[in-house]
Design an enzyme around this catalytic site. Sequence first.
Site, PDB file in Angstrom:
ATOM      1  N   HIS A  26       0.900  -1.183   0.013  1.00  0.00           N
ATOM      2  CA  HIS A  26       0.027   0.080  -0.136  1.00  0.00           C
ATOM      3  C   HIS A  26       0.937   1.277  -0.089  1.00  0.00           C
ATOM      4  CE1 HIS A  26      -2.509  -3.325   1.690  1.00  0.00           C
ATOM      5  NE2 HIS A  26      -3.336  -2.538   1.263  1.00  0.00           N
ATOM      6  N   HIS A  66      -2.053  -0.840   7.063  1.00  0.00           N
ATOM      7  CA  HIS A  66      -1.725  -1.193   5.889  1.00  0.00           C
ATOM      8  C   HIS A  66      -0.478  -0.291   5.166  1.00  0.00           C
ATOM      9  CE1 HIS A  66      -5.045   1.629   5.837  1.00  0.00           C
ATOM     10  NE2 HIS A  66      -4.445   2.102   4.662  1.00  0.00           N
ATOM     11  N   LEU A 116      -8.512  -2.550  11.107  1.00  0.00           N
ATOM     12  CA  LEU A 116      -8.611  -1.425  11.287  1.00  0.00           C
ATOM     13  C   LEU A 116      -9.375  -0.989  12.493  1.00  0.00           C
ATOM     14  CD1 LEU A 116      -9.289  -0.242   7.698  1.00  0.00           C
ATOM     15  CD2 LEU A 116      -7.206   0.107   9.066  1.00  0.00           C
ATOM     16  N   GLY A 156     -10.843   4.288   7.106  1.00  0.00           N
ATOM     17  CA  GLY A 156     -11.114   3.053   7.510  1.00  0.00           C
ATOM     18  C   GLY A 156     -11.192   2.586   8.995  1.00  0.00           C
ATOM     19  N   ASN A 185      -7.852  11.627   3.484  1.00  0.00           N
ATOM     20  CA  ASN A 185      -7.694  11.668   1.949  1.00  0.00           C
ATOM     21  C   ASN A 185      -8.929  11.320   1.182  1.00  0.00           C
ATOM     22  OD1 ASN A 185      -7.590   8.889   2.044  1.00  0.00           O
ATOM     23  ND2 ASN A 185      -5.521   8.630   2.216  1.00  0.00           N
ATOM     24  N   ILE A 187     -10.132   8.610   0.333  1.00  0.00           N
ATOM     25  CA  ILE A 187     -10.046   7.347  -0.543  1.00  0.00           C
ATOM     26  C   ILE A 187     -10.102   6.097   0.412  1.00  0.00           C
ATOM     27  CG2 ILE A 187      -8.654   6.175  -2.055  1.00  0.00           C
ATOM     28  CD1 ILE A 187      -9.883   8.677  -3.474  1.00  0.00           C
ATOM     29  N   HIS A 261      -4.159   2.801  -3.545  1.00  0.00           N
ATOM     30  CA  HIS A 261      -4.170   2.490  -2.246  1.00  0.00           C
ATOM     31  C   HIS A 261      -3.582   1.046  -2.079  1.00  0.00           C
ATOM     32  CE1 HIS A 261      -6.235   0.759   1.264  1.00  0.00           C
ATOM     33  NE2 HIS A 261      -6.681   2.332   1.655  1.00  0.00           N
TER      34      HIS A 261
END
Length: 664
Positions: A26, A66, A116, A156, A185, A187, A261
């Site tokens: 990532h 990640h 997460l 997340g 961000n 995303i 990502h």
Amino acid sequence: MPTRRELANAVRALSMDAVQRAKSGHPGAPMGMADIAEVLWNDVLRHNPANPGWPDRDRFVLSNGHGSMLIYSLLHLSGYDLDIDDLKQFRQLHSRTPGHPEYGMTPGIETTTGPLGQGLTNAVGMAMAEKILAERFNRSGHSIVDHHTYAFLGDGCLMEGISHEACSLAGTLGLGKLICVYDDNGISIDGRVEGWFQDDTPARFAAYGWQVVPAVDGHDAEAVRRAFAEARSDPKRPSLICCQTTIGYGAPNLAGSHDCHGAPLGEDEVAATRDNLGWHHAPFHVPDDIRAAWDARDRGAGVEDEWRGRLSAYREAHPELAAEFERRMSGELPAGFSGHADDYIRAAQNKSATVATRKASQNALNAYGPILPELIGGSADLTGSNNTNWSGSKTWGSGAETNYIHFGVREFGMSAIANGIALHGGFIPYSGTFLVFSDYARNAVRMSALMGIRNIFVYSHDSVGLGEDGPTHQPVEHVSSLRLIPNLTIWRPCDDVETAAAWRAAIERRDGPTCLLLSRQGLPAQSRSADQLALIARGGYVLGDRAADPEAIVVATGSEVSLAVEAAARLEACGRRVRVVSMPSVEVFEAQDADYRNAVLPRDVTARVIVEAGVTPLWHRYAGPRGRILGIDRFGESAPGSAVMNAFGFTADGVEAAVREVLA
């Protein structure tokens, strides 16, 4: 002198190079958060690369794990024992740079992250531990516990429900030394998050009682520096710094897209990114001036030396407190604990009381608590049912005496916070709920086992025997389900004595967590010789056996042991030779040598009955082809506990009939 952007670009380059070499990873988050990380690690964080575990260091948690190449790059550049070859081995077998940060594998990693929300929650536990330790040990003119906990997190982490559990509690408790940085961000893996995440995050955290520093340009180092200063200025509220960033910053074609990502940029995009950033260096090469600017070894040694000077002065002024602080931070138990536990277990055996094991657990806490100041517990709104409090419990807000936390209805958050407390050091945490609600907490329990940390999970109401609350509250598959987790030790004791022994084992274990599964209903005390008393610690032992050559064996756990003992006595009165084996911990029994296991369960005795009020599949290895398992492979019923147990055949009559069947 390199610019801040050039320093941050070193992180970006190492991250994209390692991911590209591994063909997996990532790169987006490390590239997007590099400017923020540069400010934190070079201007704010108190750490020493030469000694990653010194007690008063600041803690740093990468909750969005990640993006692991971010922290690996930071550790390498700062001077930790993580060289460039380690970065080149990113995500490879047995490397020190696994796909997600793993505690105990890489120096400087404070906790395993990746699932997460849990890193953030661990950070809450670390901040709680810091606050309680400071109240316990700091004295006027002598501050030996005074550090911050920093956590990076992404969308997340905030979408996961555990973030609400943890952050709501953190605000309530006023954890002013917890500072979190939200990488806003926009995303996630599936793309732009507007379609599934439109929370007003600053308002949400303000409602929790946090200080919020909103709308910070995450690529403006001076703005980030001011944000950290503002966050550190409020000692009474945890802080959330909301940094707006571009995922994959610097990649000319992929920045701002979910395409960077969770996948390598690709050779062409890596080359284009080098040009775009002005980073004209070979893969994994960091120029000497940039490497020198990142090197934190001298600065870190100075920070630690200053603290050790304070500790030395503290030791001179308060020698007993200093010795206690150092003992607790080392994880060693008080010198007299073992003898004290022996005495208490013998006393419990002599008392021979009929008691629910949840009450027996409280009795053990009352016995062990006074000599274990590091013991800190709590419950997810079930204190009176779990019996996790004891006569010396002092709830949050009691200052130096705090050792009990009301977590509210937050089973997952509670368990992950307890992991953070354990990771911080200075405490042995325990936490309680009903066994059926271990489902809510399961991933935090798994993470505790994965990290190999000392954490004690107290689960009461351990079978259908709890009764009237019915199938929603009656655990059936949960005991076996927990037994499937590697490195997790389960104890299901049958009486006051086994409960005391289980607590002792959990406290003394340093390489992993323990679950204590406790009954709601009262259980009769069992008779034992001194030898049998000592054998409880081996997880399984012969409890009743008046024949040298048994023709049948009954293996039972928890509340079903007394049924096995009664049934065996009836059968012996009829001339049958029946051995009863109490097995409070399958995991501990399995760890014994083969000779001992065969002495308890002789291979040539194939007429066996296993009795446990739960699902049966895991017991077939003990039952064998001739044996029978008296269990329950369906959900329970709503009725008084004794009626439910009778309905499912968990009676002495039921056990006796099963033994006669295998003997036939």
